[in-house]
Write a protein that holds these residues in place. Structure first.
Motif, PDB file in Angstrom:
ATOM      1  N   PRO A  57       5.842   2.828 -27.030  1.00  0.00           N
ATOM      2  CA  PRO A  57       5.428   3.797 -25.997  1.00  0.00           C
ATOM      3  C   PRO A  57       5.817   3.440 -24.568  1.00  0.00           C
ATOM      4  CG  PRO A  57       3.590   2.388 -26.583  1.00  0.00           C
ATOM      5  CD  PRO A  57       4.723   1.983 -27.485  1.00  0.00           C
ATOM      6  N   ASP A  58       6.060   2.165 -24.264  1.00  0.00           N
ATOM      7  CA  ASP A  58       6.110   1.755 -22.869  1.00  0.00           C
ATOM      8  C   ASP A  58       7.270   2.351 -22.073  1.00  0.00           C
ATOM      9  OD1 ASP A  58       3.820   0.349 -23.222  1.00  0.00           O
ATOM     10  OD2 ASP A  58       4.598  -1.575 -22.511  1.00  0.00           O
ATOM     11  N   ALA A  59       8.452   2.425 -22.657  1.00  0.00           N
ATOM     12  CA  ALA A  59       9.599   2.947 -21.908  1.00  0.00           C
ATOM     13  C   ALA A  59       9.381   4.405 -21.513  1.00  0.00           C
ATOM     14  CB  ALA A  59      10.875   2.802 -22.729  1.00  0.00           C
ATOM     15  N   ARG A  60       8.816   5.178 -22.417  1.00  0.00           N
ATOM     16  CA  ARG A  60       8.542   6.580 -22.090  1.00  0.00           C
ATOM     17  C   ARG A  60       7.427   6.696 -21.056  1.00  0.00           C
ATOM     18  NH1 ARG A  60      10.298   6.300 -27.173  1.00  0.00           N
ATOM     19  NH2 ARG A  60      11.844   7.821 -27.879  1.00  0.00           N
ATOM     20  N   GLN A  88       9.005   5.734 -17.747  1.00  0.00           N
ATOM     21  CA  GLN A  88       9.934   6.772 -17.286  1.00  0.00           C
ATOM     22  C   GLN A  88       9.177   7.966 -16.720  1.00  0.00           C
ATOM     23  OE1 GLN A  88      12.014   9.121 -20.308  1.00  0.00           O
ATOM     24  NE2 GLN A  88      13.946   8.707 -19.233  1.00  0.00           N
ATOM     25  N   GLN A  89       8.177   8.437 -17.455  1.00  0.00           N
ATOM     26  CA  GLN A  89       7.421   9.596 -17.007  1.00  0.00           C
ATOM     27  C   GLN A  89       6.640   9.309 -15.731  1.00  0.00           C
ATOM     28  OE1 GLN A  89       5.093  10.639 -20.453  1.00  0.00           O
ATOM     29  NE2 GLN A  89       6.905  11.223 -21.660  1.00  0.00           N
ATOM     30  N   ALA A  90       6.071   8.098 -15.645  1.00  0.00           N
ATOM     31  CA  ALA A  90       5.321   7.740 -14.442  1.00  0.00           C
ATOM     32  C   ALA A  90       6.254   7.653 -13.232  1.00  0.00           C
ATOM     33  CB  ALA A  90       4.605   6.411 -14.654  1.00  0.00           C
ATOM     34  N   PHE A  91       7.433   7.105 -13.441  1.00  0.00           N
ATOM     35  CA  PHE A  91       8.398   6.998 -12.334  1.00  0.00           C
ATOM     36  C   PHE A  91       8.776   8.387 -11.829  1.00  0.00           C
ATOM     37  CE2 PHE A  91      12.746   6.888 -10.724  1.00  0.00           C
ATOM     38  CZ  PHE A  91      12.663   5.868  -9.777  1.00  0.00           C
ATOM     39  N   ALA A 132       7.116  11.107 -12.116  1.00  0.00           N
ATOM     40  CA  ALA A 132       5.950  11.773 -11.529  1.00  0.00           C
ATOM     41  C   ALA A 132       5.426  11.042 -10.297  1.00  0.00           C
ATOM     42  CB  ALA A 132       4.848  11.889 -12.576  1.00  0.00           C
ATOM     43  N   LYS A 133       6.056   9.912  -9.974  1.00  0.00           N
ATOM     44  CA  LYS A 133       5.632   9.089  -8.831  1.00  0.00           C
ATOM     45  C   LYS A 133       4.174   8.651  -8.971  1.00  0.00           C
ATOM     46  CE  LYS A 133       8.999  11.128  -5.677  1.00  0.00           C
ATOM     47  NZ  LYS A 133       9.246  11.804  -4.374  1.00  0.00           N
ATOM     48  N   LYS A 134       3.846   8.214 -10.176  1.00  0.00           N
ATOM     49  CA  LYS A 134       2.509   7.702 -10.460  1.00  0.00           C
ATOM     50  C   LYS A 134       2.617   6.277 -11.001  1.00  0.00           C
ATOM     51  CE  LYS A 134       0.471  12.200 -11.637  1.00  0.00           C
ATOM     52  NZ  LYS A 134      -0.235  12.980 -12.706  1.00  0.00           N
ATOM     53  N   ALA A 135       1.508   5.558 -10.934  1.00  0.00           N
ATOM     54  CA  ALA A 135       1.484   4.208 -11.495  1.00  0.00           C
ATOM     55  C   ALA A 135       1.416   4.305 -13.024  1.00  0.00           C
ATOM     56  CB  ALA A 135       0.285   3.430 -10.977  1.00  0.00           C
ATOM     57  N   PRO A 136       2.268   3.594 -13.742  1.00  0.00           N
ATOM     58  CA  PRO A 136       2.228   3.664 -15.202  1.00  0.00           C
ATOM     59  C   PRO A 136       1.038   2.913 -15.772  1.00  0.00           C
ATOM     60  CG  PRO A 136       3.818   2.026 -14.497  1.00  0.00           C
ATOM     61  CD  PRO A 136       3.318   2.691 -13.244  1.00  0.00           C
ATOM     62  N   ARG A 137       0.574   3.362 -16.921  1.00  0.00           N
ATOM     63  CA  ARG A 137      -0.474   2.672 -17.665  1.00  0.00           C
ATOM     64  C   ARG A 137       0.105   2.359 -19.049  1.00  0.00           C
ATOM     65  NH1 ARG A 137      -6.393   5.130 -16.766  1.00  0.00           N
ATOM     66  NH2 ARG A 137      -6.806   3.091 -17.710  1.00  0.00           N
TER      67      ARG A 137
END
Length: 305
Positions: free
Chosen positions: A251-254, A257-260, A262-267
């Motif tokens: 799950p981490d790469a997706r 990518q999505q957080a980047f 969306a300009k959000k911090a990834p979890r």
């Protein structure tokens, strides 16, 4: 922060303090500047393996109680710490087993160094991924001052980290060196003013806890292999290929990518415990535990009056 005391050894204890996803292993023997007894050395490998397998733990830290990291192996019991099973030769014994267990942890590890880091305690610090020290920290590899030989595994790790020239100076002189020199030689990742140490340390471990475990654990695996890998072969082993496959299947790469975008911090979600458990096999099977030292080969210290 929650504290989880472990069963006390006859002299000294280890304690695990949980601060959210960070687990701090605390060397707690302040009356001896946190010098490790044989029981403390022997307890470290199993403790570290348990934390590495705990899905709630994302970062493992190591520090001493009372503002001092550690004076190393207790000199009064040093012969019982260094003897290896089978021969009794002082090649490292319990120290080497603890060093290997710490170096083999898959999760990121941080040594919080203040006061003194002496002798065998440096083997633990050197086995961590990051070493954060205070400006007042002093480091000393002192076997030449007491007539013993530094564990062979510790010498090997020291040469890899600082090179043969600096390793020669540290081991032959037994000098205690300041943090500024240790940082310049590569022994420390970062040196922080004493007053700001706890704040800086919290920033480091909090940042690590927010990173992708897949990325960090894969990088640790590759970094372990890199010194011995032939040119162009790094990453071609079975475990590396499986880790690269996790970039596609996990799950981490997706998430990243999505957080980047969306300009959000990834979890990040990848934990890694199942990945390594499936590959552990019988890696430790058949190994004699280092606690079974042939103590009869060692001279016994005179009883205290």
């Amino acid at each position: 922060m929650t504290a989880q005391p472990l069963p006390e050894a006859p002299s000294g204890a280890l304690e695990v303090r949980h601060d959210g996803p960070v687990a701090w292993v605390v060397l707690d023997r302040p009356d001896r500047r946190n010098a490790l007894s044989p029981a403390m050395w022997a307890a470290l490998p199993e403790l570290l393996r348990g934390l590495d397998a705990d899905p709630q733990v994302r970062v493992i830290g190591l520090r001493g109680a009372g503002g001092v990291f550690s004076a190393g192996a207790d000199i009064a019991e040093v012969f019982e710490c260094l003897g290896e099973p089978g021969t009794g030769l002082p090649r490292g014994g319990l120290l080497t087993e603890a060093e290997a267990a710490l170096a083999g942890v898959h999760k990121p590890t941080v040594a919080a160094l203040e006061g003194y880091c002496m002798g065998g305690a440096w083997m633990l610090a050197g086995a961590c991924d990051l070493r954060i020290g205070t400006t007042s920290l002093r480091i000393g590899l002192t076997p030449a001052r007491i007539g013993i030989v530094f564990p062979a595994s510790g010498v090997e790790a020291l040469v890899r980290l600082v090179g043969p020239g600096t390793a020669s100076y540290l081991l032959l002189t037994g000098d205690t060196v300041p943090a500024a020199d240790a940082e310049r030689w590569g022994m420390l990742t970062r040196v922080v003013d004493d007053a700001g140490f706890e704040t800086a340390l919290a920033e480091v471990v909090t940042g690590l806890a927010q990173r992708s475990q897949l990325s960090m654990q894969a990088h640790k695996h590759l970094l372990r292999l890199a010194p011995e890998a032939a040119p162009g072969t790094l990453g071609a082993d079975e475990v590396s290929e499986a880790l690269f496959r996790q970039v596609l299947d996990g799950p981490d790469a997706r998430i990243g990518q999505q957080a980047f975008l969306a300009k959000k911090a990834p979890r990040f979600a990848w934990a890694g415990e199942g990945f390594w458990a499936a590959r552990s096999g019988a890696a430790g099977a058949g190994k004699e535990h280092r606690a079974s030292i042939i103590r009869g080969r060692w001279p016994r210290r005179a009883p205290r009056s």
